[in-house]
Design an enzyme around this catalytic site. Structure first.
Site, mmCIF file in Angstrom:
data_model
loop_
_atom_site.group_PDB
_atom_site.id
_atom_site.type_symbol
_atom_site.label_atom_id
_atom_site.label_comp_id
_atom_site.label_asym_id
_atom_site.label_seq_id
_atom_site.Cartn_x
_atom_site.Cartn_y
_atom_site.Cartn_z
ATOM 1 N N ASP A 142 -1.562 6.787 6.103
ATOM 2 C CA ASP A 142 -2.620 5.910 5.616
ATOM 3 C C ASP A 142 -2.898 4.900 6.729
ATOM 4 O O ASP A 142 -2.102 3.998 6.981
ATOM 5 C CB ASP A 142 -2.170 5.192 4.338
ATOM 6 C CG ASP A 142 -3.202 4.186 3.842
ATOM 7 O OD1 ASP A 142 -4.252 4.021 4.487
ATOM 8 O OD2 ASP A 142 -2.959 3.559 2.780
ATOM 9 N N TRP B 134 0.814 -1.215 0.000
ATOM 10 C CA TRP B 134 0.000 0.000 0.000
ATOM 11 C C TRP B 134 0.846 1.262 0.000
ATOM 12 O O TRP B 134 0.553 2.206 -0.731
ATOM 13 C CB TRP B 134 -1.005 -0.013 1.156
ATOM 14 C CG TRP B 134 -2.073 -1.021 0.893
ATOM 15 C CD1 TRP B 134 -2.346 -2.145 1.615
ATOM 16 C CD2 TRP B 134 -3.001 -1.037 -0.207
ATOM 17 N NE1 TRP B 134 -3.379 -2.852 1.042
ATOM 18 C CE2 TRP B 134 -3.798 -2.194 -0.071
ATOM 19 C CE3 TRP B 134 -3.233 -0.200 -1.297
ATOM 20 C CZ2 TRP B 134 -4.810 -2.533 -0.981
ATOM 21 C CZ3 TRP B 134 -4.239 -0.519 -2.207
ATOM 22 C CH2 TRP B 134 -5.016 -1.666 -2.038
ATOM 23 N N LYS C 76 -12.181 -1.550 6.090
ATOM 24 C CA LYS C 76 -11.340 -2.516 6.787
ATOM 25 C C LYS C 76 -11.791 -2.634 8.237
ATOM 26 O O LYS C 76 -12.078 -3.695 8.721
ATOM 27 C CB LYS C 76 -9.864 -2.092 6.735
ATOM 28 C CG LYS C 76 -9.331 -1.812 5.335
ATOM 29 C CD LYS C 76 -9.163 -3.069 4.508
ATOM 30 C CE LYS C 76 -9.030 -2.791 3.024
ATOM 31 N NZ LYS C 76 -7.929 -1.934 2.629
HETATM 32 C C1 LIG Z 1 -7.338 -1.416 1.370
HETATM 33 C C2 LIG Z 1 -6.282 -0.404 1.541
HETATM 34 C C3 LIG Z 1 -6.131 0.675 0.642
HETATM 35 C C4 LIG Z 1 -7.001 0.844 -0.576
HETATM 36 O O1 LIG Z 1 -8.274 1.162 -0.183
HETATM 37 P P1 LIG Z 1 -9.434 1.474 -1.251
HETATM 38 O O2 LIG Z 1 -10.509 2.000 -0.379
HETATM 39 O O3 LIG Z 1 -9.767 0.167 -1.891
HETATM 40 O O4 LIG Z 1 -8.923 2.459 -2.214
HETATM 41 C C5 LIG Z 1 -5.126 1.584 0.906
HETATM 42 N N1 LIG Z 1 -4.321 1.471 1.979
HETATM 43 C C6 LIG Z 1 -4.425 0.458 2.852
HETATM 44 C C7 LIG Z 1 -3.513 0.382 4.032
HETATM 45 C C8 LIG Z 1 -5.422 -0.512 2.666
HETATM 46 O O5 LIG Z 1 -5.533 -1.526 3.540
#
Ligand SMILES: *Cc1c(COP(=O)(O)O)cnc(C)c1O
Length: 362
Positions: free
Chosen positions: A173, A104, A197
């Protein structure tokens, strides 16, 4: 009504939601608070929806201890759109630093390289994304320092934030460990998390942004990419993902009622400890991906002695109602995602299955 079938859900995202939240949504589905309408059927300008978004914001502010000089935004496009919006708004003509510790942060870094200058302050890919970097090569003039607090695919988690040079804003993030434990928000300038998540359904991304960051937005950005404009409209420039915001708000309330983030962190640690213990006591039958000091409380990728055994494991787990354990194709093997909504009993069911499976196949 008979009890619905519910499984042990280890999906990585979209992922398990608290049963109490789903039940409340079910109870309010046809008639939200006497309106005679579902939340999906009411105006985003109605006083009911205003109540939903304001309550969600207030509950999150309390849950995470967010100071008053930060705005909370509910946006669309997922965490992936934030990969692009961040540099567009915060970098201007400068350069941004990225700590690359897994899929990511690598993706975020690549997006940032498209529209301007970004450099890697560290990159652990050569070691297979198993650890946190031992040291950082930091640019003291960077527009910001970006890191991913939990790498969902590689199972590597930061428990203490990296320290940027003085004056360099810290950007995170936090998609897969958002509201999983207390953090000191004042150390951050910007936090973002896709809800699906750990905090709600797909369709909404939560952004926490310090007010001074909004002054960096250049004048010519399209409005839906413009943090300053989105903040000024209270996430209501256009129709927001009303239903996703509603459910995410119910999850915030649920988390508060459970005792807040220190209580939730305890639960999460107990679950992860159970699974890591089963891995560590397996004599090498199960092998975790990440190195011990960096291993995630949220996502636990692990391998078995062969791909055949991994196939069998996934199949037999599924027939025992242990769902979503197949790992990401880039790491292979299995992955147990143990987000907030999973209770300790679910982790116990998994470790019991792991021990029995090893006895039969080890
Ligand atoms: C799932 C995830 C993303 C991407 O998320 P989307 O909502 O599908 O764009 C980005 N960063 C992390 C850490 C993730 O787990």
């Amino acid at each position: 009504m008979s009890d619905p079938k519910r499984v042990h859900n280890f999906n990585p995202g979209p992922a398990a939601l608290p049963l109490e939240v789903l039940q409340q949504a079910q109870a309010e589905m046809l008639d939200y608070k006497g309106t005679g309408m579902s939340v999906m059927e009411i105006s985003h300008r109605s006083k009911e929806f205003e109540g939903i978004i304001q309550t969600a914001e207030a509950d999150l502010r309390e849950l995470l201890g967010i100071p008053s000089n930060y705005k909370i935004l509910f946006l669309q496009g997922g965490a992936s759109l934030q990969f692009a919006m961040l540099p567009m708004n915060l970098r201007a003509a400068g350069s941004a630093d990225y700590i690359v510790t897994g899929t990511w942060s690598k993706t975020a870094f690549k997006e940032a390289q498209k529209l301007g200058t970004a450099r890697a302050a560290a990159n652990t890919e050569a070691d297979g994304f198993k650890s946190l970097p031992a040291k950082l090569d930091l640019d003291p003039k960077a527009a910001y320092l970006h890191f991913t607090s939990n790498e969902t695919i590689h199972g590597v988690e930061y428990f203490n934030e990296p320290t940027p040079p003085a004056g360099v804003p810290l950007v995170c993030d936090a998609s897969s460990d958002f509201i999983s434990r207390p953090i000191d928000v004042s150390k951050y300038a910007f936090i973002y998390a896709g809800a699906q998540k750990n905090a709600g359904p797909a369709g909404v991304v939560v952004v926490i942004v310090r007010d001074d960051m909004l002054e960096r937005t250049p004048a010519n950005l399209p409005v839906l990419l413009d943090y300053k404009a989105l903040a000024a409209s209270g996430s209501l420039h256009n129709t927001p993902p009303c239903w996703s915001i509603y459910i995410t708000g119910l999850v915030f309330k649920w988390a508060k009622q459970l005792g807040g983030l220190s209580e939730i962190a305890k639960r999460n640690k107990a679950k992860a400890d159970l699974v890591y213990k089963a891995i560590d006591e397996s004599g090498g039958f199960y092998r975790g991906h990440a190195n011990k000091e960096a291993r995630s409380v949220m996502n636990i990728p692990f391998r078995l002695p062969s791909e055949e055994l991994e196939e069998t494991f996934a199949r037999e787990a599924k027939s025992n109602d242990l769902i979503g354990l197949k790992g990401h194709r880039s790491v292979g093997g299995m992955r147990a995602s143990l987000y907030n909504a999973l209770d300790v009993k679910t982790a116990e069911s998994l470790t019991q299955f792991m021990r029995e499976f090893q006895k039969k196949n080890g």
